[in-house]
Design a protein around this motif. Structure first.
Motif, PDB file in Angstrom:
ATOM      1  N   TYR A 189      49.205  26.836  23.266  1.00  0.00           N
ATOM      2  CA  TYR A 189      48.151  27.832  23.154  1.00  0.00           C
ATOM      3  C   TYR A 189      47.752  28.219  24.576  1.00  0.00           C
ATOM      4  O   TYR A 189      47.363  27.364  25.377  1.00  0.00           O
ATOM      5  N   ILE A 190      47.844  29.500  24.897  1.00  0.00           N
ATOM      6  CA  ILE A 190      47.724  29.942  26.285  1.00  0.00           C
ATOM      7  C   ILE A 190      46.708  31.077  26.383  1.00  0.00           C
ATOM      8  O   ILE A 190      46.736  32.026  25.598  1.00  0.00           O
ATOM      9  N   VAL A 191      45.834  30.984  27.374  1.00  0.00           N
ATOM     10  CA  VAL A 191      44.926  32.080  27.736  1.00  0.00           C
ATOM     11  C   VAL A 191      45.110  32.332  29.223  1.00  0.00           C
ATOM     12  O   VAL A 191      45.078  31.392  30.035  1.00  0.00           O
ATOM     13  N   LYS A 192      45.317  33.591  29.594  1.00  0.00           N
ATOM     14  CA  LYS A 192      45.589  33.932  30.985  1.00  0.00           C
ATOM     15  C   LYS A 192      44.852  35.209  31.350  1.00  0.00           C
ATOM     16  O   LYS A 192      44.885  36.193  30.611  1.00  0.00           O
ATOM     17  N   ASN A 193      44.179  35.190  32.499  1.00  0.00           N
ATOM     18  CA  ASN A 193      43.460  36.381  32.959  1.00  0.00           C
ATOM     19  C   ASN A 193      43.931  36.750  34.361  1.00  0.00           C
ATOM     20  O   ASN A 193      44.041  35.891  35.248  1.00  0.00           O
ATOM     21  N   ASP A 194      44.200  38.026  34.552  1.00  0.00           N
ATOM     22  CA  ASP A 194      44.726  38.545  35.817  1.00  0.00           C
ATOM     23  C   ASP A 194      43.793  39.656  36.293  1.00  0.00           C
ATOM     24  O   ASP A 194      43.749  40.742  35.709  1.00  0.00           O
ATOM     25  N   PHE A 195      43.031  39.376  37.359  1.00  0.00           N
ATOM     26  CA  PHE A 195      42.016  40.302  37.867  1.00  0.00           C
ATOM     27  C   PHE A 195      42.448  40.864  39.209  1.00  0.00           C
ATOM     28  O   PHE A 195      42.847  40.118  40.112  1.00  0.00           O
ATOM     29  N   ASN A 196      42.381  42.197  39.351  1.00  0.00           N
ATOM     30  CA  ASN A 196      42.728  42.879  40.592  1.00  0.00           C
ATOM     31  C   ASN A 196      41.549  43.686  41.104  1.00  0.00           C
ATOM     32  O   ASN A 196      40.895  44.405  40.326  1.00  0.00           O
ATOM     33  N   PHE A 197      41.298  43.560  42.407  1.00  0.00           N
ATOM     34  CA  PHE A 197      40.201  44.317  43.014  1.00  0.00           C
ATOM     35  C   PHE A 197      40.654  44.833  44.375  1.00  0.00           C
ATOM     36  O   PHE A 197      41.139  44.062  45.215  1.00  0.00           O
ATOM     37  N   TYR A 198      40.516  46.148  44.591  1.00  0.00           N
ATOM     38  CA  TYR A 198      40.842  46.743  45.881  1.00  0.00           C
ATOM     39  C   TYR A 198      39.577  46.761  46.734  1.00  0.00           C
ATOM     40  O   TYR A 198      38.711  47.615  46.564  1.00  0.00           O
ATOM     41  N   ILE A 199      39.485  45.793  47.647  1.00  0.00           N
ATOM     42  CA  ILE A 199      38.304  45.670  48.502  1.00  0.00           C
ATOM     43  C   ILE A 199      38.152  46.912  49.362  1.00  0.00           C
ATOM     44  O   ILE A 199      37.067  47.490  49.508  1.00  0.00           O
ATOM     45  N   ILE A 200      39.252  47.305  49.974  1.00  0.00           N
ATOM     46  CA  ILE A 200      39.412  48.585  50.659  1.00  0.00           C
ATOM     47  C   ILE A 200      40.777  49.104  50.232  1.00  0.00           C
ATOM     48  O   ILE A 200      41.573  48.348  49.673  1.00  0.00           O
ATOM     49  N   PRO A 201      41.083  50.377  50.482  1.00  0.00           N
ATOM     50  CA  PRO A 201      42.365  50.896  49.991  1.00  0.00           C
ATOM     51  C   PRO A 201      43.582  50.095  50.434  1.00  0.00           C
ATOM     52  O   PRO A 201      44.583  50.061  49.721  1.00  0.00           O
ATOM     53  N   LYS A 202      43.509  49.411  51.582  1.00  0.00           N
ATOM     54  CA  LYS A 202      44.666  48.677  52.084  1.00  0.00           C
ATOM     55  C   LYS A 202      44.639  47.197  51.734  1.00  0.00           C
ATOM     56  O   LYS A 202      45.593  46.477  52.020  1.00  0.00           O
TER      57      LYS A 202
END
Length: 609
Positions: A305-318
């Motif tokens: 049983y698997i739960v996975k979270n993938d969060f992406n945040f662009y702090i600045i464009p680069k």
């Protein structure tokens, strides 16, 4: 737009997304393994589409043998099969289904011929370590089985039927429908073979070699709004393998396995923030029959049983921050193995930081901590960089620490399981030089790897085998690939040739590991004119030791095998084709004493609508 063109389209937009910090477009294709898009920016990945897979339609072993840098050892066609990736063993190769690690909890590896071949949109092979993203076992490399769902494509379908030597029948049906908000895809495959081939020169008959498998895949995706998408992908797979015997009166055995995989995903995308939440369930059931028609001798059931979270945040464009959290609950129950009801909890937290200084220079730094119940897990890290010096030269490099924790068999098998085992760890680095001149692209990738605390099963003074942390392995070598592609009017030509050098040494004995060839060369040529397609494949495998003392007496000597095929598509819907495998009629084996078929044939027909 074709599947291949769709993927290129999405990949190109993704690169712009990473640099400029724009929202990841989902109007064309929904990809379940969103981390693979990022991996391609910093690592070498071999991508095979559905038409590539069809060239070697017998099993996944054939595809990997002829179209990847992986060495496959197979106990005869369709039987037990395992990979050797960069001089490692099957336990150091991760099989990943839509971003989820699916290595067996009992064996800690995947049997290549017990993994479905059809029903995927892409098969991708990533060289090098990837434990920061893909977890335990991603040491030598990882093999990715990916599904995609397209939008705004209407209704499409494929019916494919094939007949081959040794009474082999292979049938595939696939259909899909999509509009601007909803996408649905379903496929089924049925393959059966008597597999009763002979190699007269070696007095070898593949007795009791029959195999059968059936696969059913279903996937759907719904865009709730411009920013929110929910998706579901599932697979059911059933396989039966009869193990070859050497004498007519030998004991006929067989192996049966059933797997279930289901993945539910919710994706949120906006200009500078995206999040992918996944919940998955995987199940493996297997039974071994020491006497084919009697009751099972041993077996087991594993549930994850698997739960996975993938969060992406662009702090600045680069600058991109990626946080990945995962929790698993693994359960297992053996039969006649001494393994009762066992379970463990596995958690992990990973952070990756990607910095794009310019379109020519980019870096990725990753760190991860796993939490495996009753196992002291190491701290993992990775570093990757890419530099596009000019139009004709590009350099990528990586450095990482990876690991594999003990399997249920390693820990609990009676007798011989060892509850005091430590995880295997590895340090590795590689560097890829890419040179483009006219229509040619050359990639050269030297690598180095050291594995510590390798888990091995060794004899004990008490008369049984047991698992120990013993072996240290040092592996270094070279992966190279030359590609040429040219289109002129109605003519299209594509050439891919790869050379692999793998030196993998047991530091205790200073000997090459078993079933790791020093040299491997493979090539694939595709030519297309109007409605006609022709292809050829060649494979040279160098000297391969089958014993730990480098005995040439028992080694597999070099061999060359060639396949070819041709097809014609009429009215853009109807395709007929012919394949000839082992044109050279080579006598060869990939595992000692189990010979592979000599020249054999298959014919097929497909309808696209």
């Amino acid at each position: 737009m074709s599947l291949k063109k769709s993927f290129v389209f999405v990949s190109a937009f993704f690169c712009l997304d990473l640099y400029f910090g724009q929202e990841t477009p989902i109007d064309t294709v929904y990809i379940f393994d969103n981390q693979m898009k990022k991996a391609k920016l910093f690592h070498e990945v071999t991508t095979l589409n559905a038409s590539d897979i069809q060239k070697n339609s017998s099993n996944l072993s054939e595809v990997l043998r002829f179209q990847s840098p992986v060495y496959i050892k197979e106990n005869g066609r369709g039987a037990v099969s395992s990979p050797s990736f960069r001089g490692t063993t099957a336990q150091q190769t991760a099989f990943v289904w839509n971003g989820i690690n699916i290595n067996s909890q009992f064996l800690g590896q995947g049997d290549v011929n017990n993994i479905a071949l059809f029903g995927y949109d892409q098969l991708e092979i990533k060289s090098g370590g990837g434990s920061v993203i893909y977890g335990s076992g991603a040491i030598g490399g990882s093999i990715h089985l990916n599904n995609e769902l397209s939008f705004n494509k209407g209704f499409r379908g494929v019916i494919h039927s094939e007949y081959g030597s040794f009474d082999t029948y292979n049938n595939l049906t696939k259909a899909s429908f999509s509009n601007d908000r909803f996408s649905f895809k379903v496929s089924g495959n049925y393959l059966i073979s008597e597999n009763n081939y002979e190699v007269e020169e070696e007095n070898y008959i593949n007795r009791n070699g029959k195999f059968y498998n059936a696969t059913f895949n279903i996937g759907t995706s719904y865009r709730i709004s411009r920013k929110n998408t929910v998706s579901w992908q599932s697979q059911w797979y059933d396989v039966v393998q009869n193990y070859p015997i050497f004498e007519d009166n030998g004991n006929r055995t067989k192996y049966e396995s059933q797997t279930v995989r289901s993945l539910l995903a919710w994706d949120f995308n906006r200009t500078n923030i995206s999040n992918s939440l996944k919940a998955a369930y995987t199940e493996e059931n297997f039974q071994y029959f020491g006497i084919e028609k009697a009751s099972k001798t041993s077996g087991g059931t594993g549930k994850n049983y698997i739960v996975k979270n993938d969060f992406n945040f662009y702090i600045i464009p680069k600058l991109n921050l990626n946080i990945i959290g995962e929790f698993q609950h693994n359960k297992g129950e053996g039969y006649q193995s001494g393994i009762g009801e066992v379970s463990r909890n596995v958690g992990s937290a990973a952070v990756l930081l990607r910095y794009f200084t310019s379109p020519k220079l980019s870096f990725e730094v990753g760190a991860k901590q796993d939490f495996v119940e009753e196992i002291d897990s190491p701290f993992l890290y990775s570093f990757s960089g890419k530099w596009s010096a000019n139009k004709w030269y590009r350099l990528t490099m990586s450095f990482s620490k990876n690991f594999r924790f003990p399997s249920f068999n390693d820990l609990y098998w009676e007798q011989g399981g060892n509850l005091n085992l430590k995880p295997e760890t590895s340090i590795q680095t590689d560097m890829t030089h890419e040179i483009k001149v006219l229509d040619f692209t050359l990639k050269v990738s030297p690598y180095y790897m050291k594995i510590d605390q390798m888990i091995r099963w060794l004899p004990t003074p008490f008369g049984y085998w047991s698992a120990f942390n013993t072996q240290e392995v040092e592996a270094y070598g070279l992966e190279s690939q030359l590609m040429y592609q040219k289109k002129l009017d109605h003519h299209q030509l594509r050439l891919t040739a790869g050379y692999i050098y793998a030196k993998s040494t047991n530091l205790e004995t200073q000997k090459q590991l078993m079933y790791v060839p020093l040299h491997k060369f493979s090539s694939n040529i595709d030519y297309e004119y109007d409605f006609v397609k022709i292809y050829a494949q060649g494979l040279f495998n160098g000297l391969t030791y089958t014993t730990s003392d480098e005995s040439k007496k028992y080694a597999i000597y070099p061999y060359f095998v060639m396949n070819a095929g041709a097809s014609a598509t009429l009215a853009k819907k109807y395709t007929i084709g012919l394949r000839v495998n082992n044109i050279t009629n080579t006598i060869y084996e990939t595992v000692a004493y189990y010979f592979m078929p000599k020249r054999n044939y298959s014919v097929y027909a497909s309808i696209n609508f």
